[in-house]
Design a protein around this motif. Structure first.
Motif, PDB file in Angstrom:
ATOM      1  N   TRP A 309      38.802  34.551  39.610  1.00  0.00           N
ATOM      2  CA  TRP A 309      38.194  35.658  40.204  1.00  0.00           C
ATOM      3  C   TRP A 309      41.087  35.666  39.693  1.00  0.00           C
ATOM      4  O   TRP A 309      40.667  35.226  40.189  1.00  0.00           O
ATOM      5  CB  TRP A 309      38.259  35.636  41.692  1.00  0.00           C
ATOM      6  CG  TRP A 309      36.614  35.985  41.433  1.00  0.00           C
ATOM      7  CD1 TRP A 309      35.959  35.062  40.692  1.00  0.00           C
ATOM      8  CD2 TRP A 309      35.936  36.981  41.275  1.00  0.00           C
ATOM      9  NE1 TRP A 309      34.639  35.546  40.907  1.00  0.00           N
ATOM     10  CE2 TRP A 309      34.789  36.959  40.988  1.00  0.00           C
ATOM     11  CE3 TRP A 309      36.168  38.282  42.156  1.00  0.00           C
ATOM     12  CZ2 TRP A 309      33.333  37.804  41.412  1.00  0.00           C
ATOM     13  CZ3 TRP A 309      35.196  38.648  42.317  1.00  0.00           C
ATOM     14  CH2 TRP A 309      33.967  38.735  42.151  1.00  0.00           C
ATOM     15  N   LYS A 310      40.932  36.554  39.189  1.00  0.00           N
ATOM     16  CA  LYS A 310      42.047  37.935  39.355  1.00  0.00           C
ATOM     17  C   LYS A 310      42.276  37.916  40.444  1.00  0.00           C
ATOM     18  O   LYS A 310      41.325  38.373  41.533  1.00  0.00           O
ATOM     19  CB  LYS A 310      41.700  38.668  38.564  1.00  0.00           C
ATOM     20  CG  LYS A 310      41.815  38.380  37.126  1.00  0.00           C
ATOM     21  CD  LYS A 310      41.608  39.852  36.151  1.00  0.00           C
ATOM     22  CE  LYS A 310      41.124  39.618  34.777  1.00  0.00           C
ATOM     23  NZ  LYS A 310      39.386  39.229  34.671  1.00  0.00           N
ATOM     24  N   SER A 311      43.491  37.958  41.090  1.00  0.00           N
ATOM     25  CA  SER A 311      44.179  37.774  42.863  1.00  0.00           C
ATOM     26  C   SER A 311      44.404  39.247  42.664  1.00  0.00           C
ATOM     27  O   SER A 311      44.156  40.010  41.671  1.00  0.00           O
ATOM     28  CB  SER A 311      45.700  37.582  42.118  1.00  0.00           C
ATOM     29  OG  SER A 311      46.437  37.459  41.758  1.00  0.00           O
ATOM     30  N   GLN A 314      47.240  41.055  40.123  1.00  0.00           N
ATOM     31  CA  GLN A 314      47.366  39.755  39.454  1.00  0.00           C
ATOM     32  C   GLN A 314      46.601  41.959  38.802  1.00  0.00           C
ATOM     33  O   GLN A 314      47.202  42.365  37.249  1.00  0.00           O
ATOM     34  CB  GLN A 314      46.332  39.684  38.538  1.00  0.00           C
ATOM     35  CG  GLN A 314      47.253  38.213  37.819  1.00  0.00           C
ATOM     36  CD  GLN A 314      45.666  37.063  38.196  1.00  0.00           C
ATOM     37  OE1 GLN A 314      45.214  36.853  38.728  1.00  0.00           O
ATOM     38  NE2 GLN A 314      46.552  35.926  37.501  1.00  0.00           N
ATOM     39  N   ARG A 344      33.957  38.781  47.261  1.00  0.00           N
ATOM     40  CA  ARG A 344      34.800  38.476  46.335  1.00  0.00           C
ATOM     41  C   ARG A 344      35.394  39.514  45.428  1.00  0.00           C
ATOM     42  O   ARG A 344      36.557  39.970  46.334  1.00  0.00           O
ATOM     43  CB  ARG A 344      34.652  37.294  45.315  1.00  0.00           C
ATOM     44  CG  ARG A 344      34.749  36.255  45.543  1.00  0.00           C
ATOM     45  CD  ARG A 344      34.044  35.070  45.313  1.00  0.00           C
ATOM     46  NE  ARG A 344      32.281  35.707  44.550  1.00  0.00           N
ATOM     47  CZ  ARG A 344      31.876  34.299  43.933  1.00  0.00           C
ATOM     48  NH1 ARG A 344      32.368  33.430  42.759  1.00  0.00           N
ATOM     49  NH2 ARG A 344      30.585  35.520  42.572  1.00  0.00           N
ATOM     50  N   ARG A 348      39.129  42.289  46.558  1.00  0.00           N
ATOM     51  CA  ARG A 348      39.465  42.368  45.603  1.00  0.00           C
ATOM     52  C   ARG A 348      39.533  44.536  45.687  1.00  0.00           C
ATOM     53  O   ARG A 348      41.430  45.232  45.952  1.00  0.00           O
ATOM     54  CB  ARG A 348      39.628  42.373  43.872  1.00  0.00           C
ATOM     55  CG  ARG A 348      39.954  41.074  43.727  1.00  0.00           C
ATOM     56  CD  ARG A 348      39.416  39.900  44.189  1.00  0.00           C
ATOM     57  NE  ARG A 348      39.710  39.285  44.383  1.00  0.00           N
ATOM     58  CZ  ARG A 348      39.873  37.462  44.094  1.00  0.00           C
ATOM     59  NH1 ARG A 348      38.568  37.506  45.157  1.00  0.00           N
ATOM     60  NH2 ARG A 348      40.097  36.352  44.066  1.00  0.00           N
TER      61      ARG A 348
END
Ligand code: GLC
Length: 463
Positions: A309-311, A314, A344, A348
């Protein structure tokens, strides 16, 4: 041998020409100006939510699971159809979350490649209203998102892995099961299949979506597998499909995956997928409207065990960078089989909401900076041509000072998140011990990075 190769080449070139010739450059009477007006809201809004929701959420391992694992229809349907019951689905909650994250439009998969319909279609029983859930997911989505003031769109897969007349092509689950000579096997497999019947079914489905669900702002067709064992615009009767779409929803904005890129108006925008676009995309030398579609984690549908998973920073960088090249970002959520955004995703989206709450001005209505403005190291620029404000998105937070090559074109500068002034710092005369350092002007920044994932400097330019 040589002769044969030459004649094959000539023949292929001839075929390519013949194919091209049958597609005129322009299919519709709309002028460039009219197109620009039709796309104006979309280009202004810049940020949307993609939602990949279908029966594949039950498997929880990618929306292509049926193809990837070559699962036969009977197995797929026997396992997942009786178990798809997204009882926690609350479209209003989704809409509020999208809106809070700063997304201004949303596109839901009405039908993905698996062929399962998320609306109450009259064309098949392979649909959500025949499951234990019974409700029309598409209708609830459209109502809820419109109520929050978001623009709405539907994704429709022209590929269909369920319909018995859809001819087996490269991505098809049955293609995976072929061993040995593919061509021969396909001839056998496709013998009883009739794309005419599939097309009639598909047209009826699209017509339902276009006529029974009110105004649609976007229609996202997906996709044409080109090349060997693939398909082309002819397989979808794509020109007629577009004509019908525009007949019922003349204002609708349409992506470019029906294989009509040889025409100038068989598509509205290009769709670079899952990579960072470095430059404004062009078609035949001309810059075109574009939207990059991206996942949080690599999968579109819910994928329980996918961990890349992208932060939040990001994702913000992805958004800023997209707008800095004049594009849109549509960021995807794959809800769980129970119908919720998982932890998740919500984490985000909350991060994006926090950032957009104070920084949206550097996104909406913005585009690439005018020529002559060079982004300082570790940053990108966006620009609002209406307000003449330039935004510096600081991916690497500098140490107390931000050098600006375009210093003398700035009238006033501030942090966008709190509206606090950033003072100018003129070229300093260096002590001789510094050696020869080119004096630069810029902005004085606090040493401590503000509590913002990606701080943005707002520059009011001189008129
Ligand atoms: C691809 C995939 C698909 C996804 C889409 C989103 O073409 O086939 O699963 O829906 O991209 O852009």
């Amino acid at each position: 041998m040589k002769k044969l190769t030459v004649s094959v080449c000539v023949f292929t070139a001839f075929l390519a020409m013949a194919e091209k010739e049958q597609l005129p450059n322009r299919l519709f009477p709309e002028t460039d100006q009219q197109k620009a007006e039709r796309l104006a809201w979309w280009r202004h809004d810049r940020f949307g939510m993609f939602i990949h929701f279908g029966m594949y959420a039950v498997a929880g391992r990618h929306e292509w699971v049926k193809s990837r694992e070559g699962i036969p229809d009977e197995v797929y349907d026997a396992k997942y159809f009786p178990r798809f019951n997204p009882d926690l689905y609350d479209a209003r909650q989704w809409a509020r979350t999208a809106k809070a994250a700063g997304m201004r439009y949303a596109v839901l998969t009405a039908k993905h490649h698996e062929g399962f319909c998320m609306w109450d279609t009259a064309t098949t029983d392979y649909k959500i209203t025949k499951t234990a859930f019974k409700r029309d997911v598409v209708r609830e989505f459209l109502d809820a998102f419109r109520a929050e003031g978001l623009k709405v769109g539907l994704y429709f897969s022209v590929i269909d892995w369920h319909h018995p007349d859809y001819t087996i092509d490269r991505p098809h689950p049955k293609f995976r099961q072929i061993s040995g000579n593919k061509k021969q096997a396909l001839e056998k497999l496709n013998a009883g299949r009739d794309m005419n019947r599939y097309r009639a079914y598909m047209f009826a489905q699209v017509k339902e979506l276009l006529t029974n669900y009110g105004k649609l702002d976007i229609l996202w067709f997906d996709f044409t597998p080109k090349g060997e064992f693939g398909k082309s615009w002819r397989d979808w009767n794509a020109v007629e499909l577009l004509k019908m779409t525009k007949q019922y929803q003349p204002h609708v904005i349409i992506d470019n995956r029906l294989d009509l890129m040889d025409t100038d108006d068989g598509w509205d925008f290009v769709t670079p997928e899952q990579f960072k676009v470095q430059d404004w995309p062009t078609v035949r030398g001309k810059r075109v409207p574009w939207e990059t579609c991206q996942t949080f984690s690599g999968s579109w549908g819910y994928y329980r065990d996918e961990t890349t998973w992208k932060s939040v920073p990001q994702l913000i960088e992805l958004l800023s960078e997209t707008v800095s090249h004049g594009g849109n970002l549509i960021l995807n959520v794959g809800p769980t089989a129970r119908g919720e955004f998982d932890g998740r995703a919500t984490e985000r989206l909350a991060g994006l909401a926090k950032w957009m709450h104070v920084n949206a001005r550097s996104i909406y209505g913005c585009t690439e900076a005018p020529k002559g403005f060079k982004a300082p190291n570790g940053s990108v620029l966006t620009y609002n041509p209406e307000t003449k404000c330039l935004y510096i998105h600081l991916f690497d937070y500098p140490m107390g000072f931000l050098p600006l090559e375009f210093f003398d074109r700035v009238e006033y500068a501030q942090f966008l998140h709190d509206g606090s002034e950033l003072q100018f710092k003129g070229p300093s005369s260096h002590h001789p011990q510094t050696g020869e350092v080119k004096p630069v002007s810029g902005l004085r920044l606090p040493i401590l990075k503000p509590d913002v994932a990606v701080p943005v400097v707002e520059c009011f330019l001189k008129k």
